[in-house]
Design a protein around this motif. Structure first.
Motif, PDB file in Angstrom:
ATOM      1  N   LEU A   1      41.030  43.910  40.172  1.00  0.00           N
ATOM      2  CA  LEU A   1      40.250  42.686  40.409  1.00  0.00           C
ATOM      3  C   LEU A   1      38.769  43.040  40.317  1.00  0.00           C
ATOM      4  O   LEU A   1      38.273  43.813  41.133  1.00  0.00           O
ATOM      5  CB  LEU A   1      40.586  42.134  41.800  1.00  0.00           C
ATOM      6  N   TYR A   2      38.070  42.481  39.324  1.00  0.00           N
ATOM      7  CA  TYR A   2      36.659  42.844  39.145  1.00  0.00           C
ATOM      8  C   TYR A   2      35.728  41.643  39.217  1.00  0.00           C
ATOM      9  O   TYR A   2      34.534  41.757  38.873  1.00  0.00           O
ATOM     10  CB  TYR A   2      36.472  43.597  37.817  1.00  0.00           C
ATOM     11  N   GLY A   3      36.239  40.477  39.659  1.00  0.00           N
ATOM     12  CA  GLY A   3      35.399  39.299  39.805  1.00  0.00           C
ATOM     13  C   GLY A   3      36.113  38.258  40.623  1.00  0.00           C
ATOM     14  O   GLY A   3      37.261  38.468  41.046  1.00  0.00           O
ATOM     15  N   GLY A   4      35.426  37.130  40.871  1.00  0.00           N
ATOM     16  CA  GLY A   4      36.032  36.102  41.708  1.00  0.00           C
ATOM     17  C   GLY A   4      35.513  34.722  41.351  1.00  0.00           C
ATOM     18  O   GLY A   4      35.148  33.951  42.226  1.00  0.00           O
ATOM     19  N   THR A   5      35.528  34.406  40.046  1.00  0.00           N
ATOM     20  CA  THR A   5      34.914  33.151  39.592  1.00  0.00           C
ATOM     21  C   THR A   5      35.617  31.915  40.150  1.00  0.00           C
ATOM     22  O   THR A   5      35.009  30.856  40.219  1.00  0.00           O
ATOM     23  CB  THR A   5      34.899  33.072  38.055  1.00  0.00           C
TER      24      THR A   5
ATOM     25  N   GLY B   1      36.834  31.745  43.246  1.00  0.00           N
ATOM     26  CA  GLY B   1      36.673  31.722  44.699  1.00  0.00           C
ATOM     27  C   GLY B   1      37.797  32.388  45.460  1.00  0.00           C
ATOM     28  O   GLY B   1      38.535  33.217  44.914  1.00  0.00           O
ATOM     29  N   ALA B   2      37.940  32.003  46.728  1.00  0.00           N
ATOM     30  CA  ALA B   2      38.845  32.687  47.657  1.00  0.00           C
ATOM     31  C   ALA B   2      40.295  32.624  47.186  1.00  0.00           C
ATOM     32  O   ALA B   2      40.746  31.630  46.637  1.00  0.00           O
ATOM     33  CB  ALA B   2      38.715  32.082  49.052  1.00  0.00           C
ATOM     34  N   ILE B   3      40.987  33.716  47.431  1.00  0.00           N
ATOM     35  CA  ILE B   3      42.410  33.845  47.112  1.00  0.00           C
ATOM     36  C   ILE B   3      43.208  33.161  48.222  1.00  0.00           C
ATOM     37  O   ILE B   3      43.005  33.452  49.399  1.00  0.00           O
ATOM     38  CB  ILE B   3      42.779  35.336  47.005  1.00  0.00           C
TER      39      ILE B   3
ATOM     40  N   GLY C   1      40.166  46.561  43.978  1.00  0.00           N
ATOM     41  CA  GLY C   1      38.863  46.009  43.628  1.00  0.00           C
ATOM     42  C   GLY C   1      38.075  47.001  42.802  1.00  0.00           C
ATOM     43  O   GLY C   1      38.148  48.213  43.019  1.00  0.00           O
TER      44      GLY C   1
ATOM     45  N   THR D   1      34.185  47.347  40.382  1.00  0.00           N
ATOM     46  CA  THR D   1      32.996  46.768  39.770  1.00  0.00           C
ATOM     47  C   THR D   1      32.228  47.867  39.068  1.00  0.00           C
ATOM     48  O   THR D   1      32.194  49.011  39.536  1.00  0.00           O
ATOM     49  CB  THR D   1      32.121  46.048  40.812  1.00  0.00           C
TER      50      THR D   1
END
Lengths: 327, 327
Positions: free
Chosen positions: A246-250, A252-254, A271, A273
């Protein structure tokens, strides 16, 4: 005091694309070098900074994390990750990315610490080389250093239209993985098939997880930068012992993530980056060994910089948006 | 056909605690051994099976995953994880746990494959040895094989009243970690302080994450079996590169989990359940090396088996509920 001037795209306020200016050329200090840039590439990071959605914004600033240029006649690219530190597991507090706070590559010249400089892969064009650093580094770390992708494994890359995702897709294919993708655009799904992708689904269709499952069975590695509600479907698409990078969160929250699948299948959510100096070297080795060529969607002259930003913001590209410099 | 009979707690229907019966004693086949049991321990798995909340339930069945007994005069304990397979990363499809489908340890005799047998750690009492296998195996794998806990690291064990959690707490302390805990019971928090725990919070208090943060700063390793809404607070309690080991999901789906913290801190969420044969051997080595003694809360005779189940179901214990056998 006298200044040498250069052309640069300068961000002076929130919400206005950086504009072309004559700007003081930087001077290298001890341990630094002045690179005469030939091309730069845009990243979503640049858009987020313009929109004020990034920590530590200051004005004026020259954005740009990706650059290819000349250093004393040598063709070089720049590692945009600075001061990672000694721990391969995680960046230090001093870590920063070229193009904020330090002035970046959307200019005819940039000054960086000498150790950020690497030889340009000789099989790449000037534009391809500029398209490589940030996306290549981020994709390499999440795919190999974090998820340990092996040849023959089955991989899902979500949102393949993104710069890092597309690079991860190309790298996974080069590494001998069987690659499936998702995208919000049927046109992009169609285009990536030419790269050798085994199959893909449009995540705007509600039953995309079931369709992927029917198509691919299960995945050893999933690379995601969305998070959100869709993330909860990913563990059910995993084989036992799978890794989800997982390298982003466009998105929003899971939400709605079932613990049972995670522990019974011994899954790993990792995670990631950017990447370390080691990751950058390994990424370049990989690109050279596999003669991998980053996809370039469109090339703009620096004078049309604001247009290039607007184009990236529309999200219709597949591949990097590159600016030609030093002309 | 003639049967040898033995005393056993037999589960014959959903929702009724297993009852004491005279039951046919099992006969070992090729490669199996008959253990004359001296003590067994209950696990929440046994409760879930009685309540019908477990896959693959059949009736009648003798529950019980934890057992200590005699095999030709030798004091032994039983590894309850059967047919893990060759992949250390994850159990095979043939994997099963003693006490369903195979009849388990809540009886005077049990038959298991000979390779499930290990010497009882000599420093343990009969009851302590019976308390060790399933909780010890699960705790060892999540803490060491999955999360790679190192001496000097700071650890949070949530819901420390659980059997695996308490064992993980004892193991982390023995390994030289600084251990913090959470629990829904102030009494249990008070009791675990005697083990050497550095601090604890009651998760029924709304501000428990802030209180833990103030108390401990950040954690290198977090061990959780709850999931649910509370899980979303865990990444904010993590140091960079931390590992969150998840071996259960008693609070259901995870919601509100921020991807940003996961990728920027390069965090790891690692699902874990039970353990391999190797994990069991390493766990026993660890227990012997550190002379670790599992906590036993209460010992019941087999004749009071239903009472022992009801006691575990009330959740007031700290330590294992053990049944004395073979008397």
């Amino acid at each position: 005091m006298r200044y040498l001037l250069m052309k640069a795209l300068v961000l002076r306020e929130k919400g206005v694309w950086p504009q072309l200016e004559e700007y003081p050329s930087p001077e290298p200090k001890e341990g630094e070098v002045l690179v005469s840039l030939l091309a730069a590439a845009l990243n979503h990071r640049d858009l987020w900074i313009v929109k004020g959605l990034y920590p530590g914004i200051r004005y004026p600033v020259i954005l740009g994390s990706d650059g290819m240029g000349l250093l004393e006649g040598r063709e070089v690219i720049i590692n945009p990750g600075m001061n990672w530190g000694d721990d391969e597991r995680v960046q230090s507090k001093a870590f920063s990315i070229l193009g904020l706070p330090a002035n970046g590559t959307l200019a005819d010249y940039v000054v960086v610490p000498a150790k950020q400089i690497y030889d340009k892969p000789s099989h790449l064009s000037v534009e391809e080389a500029a398209a490589l650093p940030l996306a290549g580094l981020t994709a390499y770390r999440v795919l190999f250093s974090r998820c340990g992708l092996q040849a023959g494994e089955r991989v899902l890359i979500t949102g393949v239209g993104g710069g890092v995702a597309l690079m991860a897709c190309q790298m996974a294919l080069a590494a001998g993985a069987e690659v499936f993708v998702s995208s919000g655009s049927d046109e992009k799904l169609q285009k990536v098939k030419a790269l050798g992708v085994a199959g893909g689904v449009n995540y705007r269709e509600k039953d995309w997880p079931a369709r992927l499952k029917a198509m691919a069975g299960g995945f050893d590695v999933i690379i995601d930068s969305a998070g959100g509600k869709g993330f909860a479907a990913l563990p059910d698409l995993c084989r036992p012992a799978a890794r989800i990078g997982l390298y982003g969160g466009t998105c929003g929250a899971i939400t709605g993530l079932s613990p049972q699948r995670l522990f019974w299948y011994q899954l790993n959510i990792l995670g990631s980056t950017m990447g370390s100096d080691r990751d950058f070297r390994l990424m370049l080795d990989f690109v050279n060994r596999h003669q991998l060529r980053p996809l370039v969607d469109q090339v703009f002259p620096l004078s049309r910089g604001p247009e290039a930003f607007a184009y990236l913001d529309q999200g219709r590209q597949l591949g990097k948006v590159v600016l030609k410099l030093g002309a």
